[in-house]
Design a protein around this motif. Structure first.
Motif, PDB file in Angstrom:
ATOM      1  N   MET A 165       0.831  -1.203   0.000  1.00  0.00           N
ATOM      2  CA  MET A 165       0.000   0.000   0.000  1.00  0.00           C
ATOM      3  C   MET A 165       0.868   1.256   0.000  1.00  0.00           C
ATOM      4  SD  MET A 165      -3.009  -1.092  -0.316  1.00  0.00           S
ATOM      5  CE  MET A 165      -3.725   0.553  -0.257  1.00  0.00           C
ATOM      6  N   GLU A 166       1.993   1.229   0.710  1.00  0.00           N
ATOM      7  CA  GLU A 166       2.928   2.364   0.665  1.00  0.00           C
ATOM      8  C   GLU A 166       3.364   2.638  -0.768  1.00  0.00           C
ATOM      9  OE1 GLU A 166       5.501   2.745   4.707  1.00  0.00           O
ATOM     10  OE2 GLU A 166       6.130   1.182   3.342  1.00  0.00           O
ATOM     11  N   LEU A 167       3.717   1.576  -1.464  1.00  0.00           N
ATOM     12  CA  LEU A 167       4.191   1.706  -2.834  1.00  0.00           C
ATOM     13  C   LEU A 167       3.081   2.197  -3.765  1.00  0.00           C
ATOM     14  CD1 LEU A 167       6.226  -1.610  -2.917  1.00  0.00           C
ATOM     15  CD2 LEU A 167       7.211   0.675  -3.194  1.00  0.00           C
TER      16      LEU A 167
ATOM     17  N   GLU B 163       3.024   5.651  -5.888  1.00  0.00           N
ATOM     18  CA  GLU B 163       2.958   5.565  -7.352  1.00  0.00           C
ATOM     19  C   GLU B 163       1.903   6.516  -7.914  1.00  0.00           C
ATOM     20  OE1 GLU B 163       3.989   4.191 -11.165  1.00  0.00           O
ATOM     21  OE2 GLU B 163       4.980   3.895  -9.231  1.00  0.00           O
ATOM     22  N   VAL B 164       0.714   6.522  -7.331  1.00  0.00           N
ATOM     23  CA  VAL B 164      -0.335   7.391  -7.881  1.00  0.00           C
ATOM     24  C   VAL B 164      -0.099   8.857  -7.506  1.00  0.00           C
ATOM     25  CG1 VAL B 164      -2.028   5.529  -7.917  1.00  0.00           C
ATOM     26  CG2 VAL B 164      -1.920   7.034  -5.932  1.00  0.00           C
TER      27      VAL B 164
ATOM     28  N   ALA C  91      -7.479  11.450  -6.664  1.00  0.00           N
ATOM     29  CA  ALA C  91      -8.206  10.693  -5.639  1.00  0.00           C
ATOM     30  C   ALA C  91      -9.500  10.100  -6.188  1.00  0.00           C
ATOM     31  CB  ALA C  91      -8.506  11.588  -4.445  1.00  0.00           C
ATOM     32  N   LEU C  92     -10.136  10.773  -7.132  1.00  0.00           N
ATOM     33  CA  LEU C  92     -11.370  10.233  -7.703  1.00  0.00           C
ATOM     34  C   LEU C  92     -11.075   9.157  -8.743  1.00  0.00           C
ATOM     35  CD1 LEU C  92     -13.674  13.380  -7.995  1.00  0.00           C
ATOM     36  CD2 LEU C  92     -13.375  11.772  -6.099  1.00  0.00           C
ATOM     37  N   ARG C  93      -9.910   9.227  -9.398  1.00  0.00           N
ATOM     38  CA  ARG C  93      -9.512   8.137 -10.294  1.00  0.00           C
ATOM     39  C   ARG C  93      -9.143   6.886  -9.501  1.00  0.00           C
ATOM     40  NH1 ARG C  93      -6.773  12.284 -13.049  1.00  0.00           N
ATOM     41  NH2 ARG C  93      -4.798  11.761 -12.030  1.00  0.00           N
ATOM     42  N   HIS C  94      -8.628   7.108  -8.294  1.00  0.00           N
ATOM     43  CA  HIS C  94      -8.206   6.006  -7.425  1.00  0.00           C
ATOM     44  C   HIS C  94      -8.971   6.141  -6.100  1.00  0.00           C
ATOM     45  CE1 HIS C  94      -4.939   5.436 -10.309  1.00  0.00           C
ATOM     46  NE2 HIS C  94      -4.627   6.706 -10.168  1.00  0.00           N
TER      47      HIS C  94
ATOM     48  N   PRO D  39       9.394   8.626  -2.764  1.00  0.00           N
ATOM     49  CA  PRO D  39       9.959   9.728  -3.548  1.00  0.00           C
ATOM     50  C   PRO D  39       8.923  10.653  -4.167  1.00  0.00           C
ATOM     51  CG  PRO D  39      10.222   7.613  -4.661  1.00  0.00           C
ATOM     52  CD  PRO D  39       9.783   7.313  -3.283  1.00  0.00           C
ATOM     53  N   ASN D  40       7.803  10.126  -4.625  1.00  0.00           N
ATOM     54  CA  ASN D  40       6.800  10.981  -5.256  1.00  0.00           C
ATOM     55  C   ASN D  40       6.072  11.860  -4.242  1.00  0.00           C
ATOM     56  OD1 ASN D  40       7.291  10.047  -7.904  1.00  0.00           O
ATOM     57  ND2 ASN D  40       6.027   8.249  -7.534  1.00  0.00           N
ATOM     58  N   LEU D  41       5.738  11.287  -3.088  1.00  0.00           N
ATOM     59  CA  LEU D  41       5.084  12.098  -2.053  1.00  0.00           C
ATOM     60  C   LEU D  41       6.044  13.133  -1.475  1.00  0.00           C
ATOM     61  CD1 LEU D  41       2.778   9.652  -0.065  1.00  0.00           C
ATOM     62  CD2 LEU D  41       2.098  11.724  -1.260  1.00  0.00           C
ATOM     63  N   MET D  42       7.313  12.751  -1.330  1.00  0.00           N
ATOM     64  CA  MET D  42       8.292  13.714  -0.840  1.00  0.00           C
ATOM     65  C   MET D  42       8.471  14.855  -1.844  1.00  0.00           C
ATOM     66  SD  MET D  42      11.217  11.406   1.039  1.00  0.00           S
ATOM     67  CE  MET D  42      12.006  12.834   1.776  1.00  0.00           C
ATOM     68  N   ALA D  43       8.476  14.518  -3.138  1.00  0.00           N
ATOM     69  CA  ALA D  43       8.600  15.555  -4.166  1.00  0.00           C
ATOM     70  C   ALA D  43       7.374  16.465  -4.158  1.00  0.00           C
ATOM     71  CB  ALA D  43       8.769  14.902  -5.534  1.00  0.00           C
ATOM     72  N   LEU D  44       6.182  15.880  -3.956  1.00  0.00           N
ATOM     73  CA  LEU D  44       4.955  16.674  -3.878  1.00  0.00           C
ATOM     74  C   LEU D  44       5.037  17.680  -2.741  1.00  0.00           C
ATOM     75  CD1 LEU D  44       1.938  17.256  -4.546  1.00  0.00           C
ATOM     76  CD2 LEU D  44       1.364  15.336  -3.039  1.00  0.00           C
TER      77      LEU D  44
END
Length: 239
Positions: A74-76, A80-81, A110-113, A130-135
């Motif tokens: 779930m973390e991954l 990813e999204v 969030a509505l797509r997923h 990495p993606n959440l940290m970049a966000l």
């Protein structure tokens, strides 16, 4: 002499060394992509390592070489999204427009997923991805550049609103999807009961006066609340 092991390892997939695939067709990326497909189609309850292994024509043991637990998976998936959420670059001439664009991008993702918002706070240490940290880094740059005295507080306020609204909206759309009807048809079927329940409350009755374009009505509600949040944040800026 036995190898030394860390007594209290960090319980996150991001804290472990990534292993090489044991077969060319199976990789962590492939596992995550398939997991997201299951989550999008059937929800969190439908996802299991055994079922995922069957879909990938691989044994559970092979999956565990890449992802130790469902929590790690779930973390991954969350990270990813998160890559789909666009944040305008720092230095944007209008911080409100940039923040609103980010909020809308988050809502759309969030509505797509539909599972995303509900697990954001539950998926272990997903924020280390990495993606959440970049966000978060891009949002911090936006609010720092704008001059907010507490950029982290501004980020938390914005994301708390978006996640809260998206959770409710995604749950509603999941219910609609399970009915087999369009959203307009589902609302039209519920409308008589809602109107009857609200008949004695004039302030509520107006809310159930029409079934016209429920998707646009949802977006209008989101925009209204977002404006309220941004108005509040604007009061925190030095004058």
């Amino acid at each position: 002499m036995a190898a030394r092991t860390e007594p209290n390892p960090i319980p996150s997939v991001w804290a472990r060394q990534r292993r090489e695939p044991d077969q060319p067709s199976l990789s962590r990326d492939a596992i995550v992509r398939e997991a997201i497909a299951v989550l999008d189609a059937d929800g969190i309850e439908a996802l299991s390592m055994r079922k995922l292994g069957a879909r990938l024509n691989a044994g559970a043991t092979s999956l565990y070489r890449h992802v130790a637990t469902k929590d790690e998976l779930m973390e991954l998936a969350v990270d990813e999204v998160a890559a789909e959420i666009r944040v305008p670059p720092a230095g944007s001439p209008d911080w409100r427009a940039a923040a609103a664009e980010t909020a809308h991008a988050f809502r759309a993702t969030a509505l797509r997923h539909p599972w995303l918002s509900t697990v954001m706070g539950q998926a272990g240490l997903a924020y280390l991805g990495p993606n959440l940290m970049a966000l978060n880094e891009r949002l911090a740059a936006l609010f720092v550049e704008t001059g907010f005295p507490d950029p982290e507080g501004a980020i938390s306020a914005l994301l708390a609103y978006v996640i809260g609204m998206s959770t409710t909206e995604a749950a509603w759309l999941t219910t609609v999807a399970r009915s087999g009807q369009t959203e307009a048809e589902f609302v039209a079927r519920l409308l008589p009961a809602a109107q009857q329940a609200a008949a004695e409350h004039s302030n509520l009755a107006a809310s159930y006066a029409s079934t016209a374009d429920p998707a646009r009505q949802r977006e209008a509600k989101f925009d209204y609340g977002l404006d309220v949040v941004l108005d509040g944040l604007a009061q925190r800026l030095p004058r």
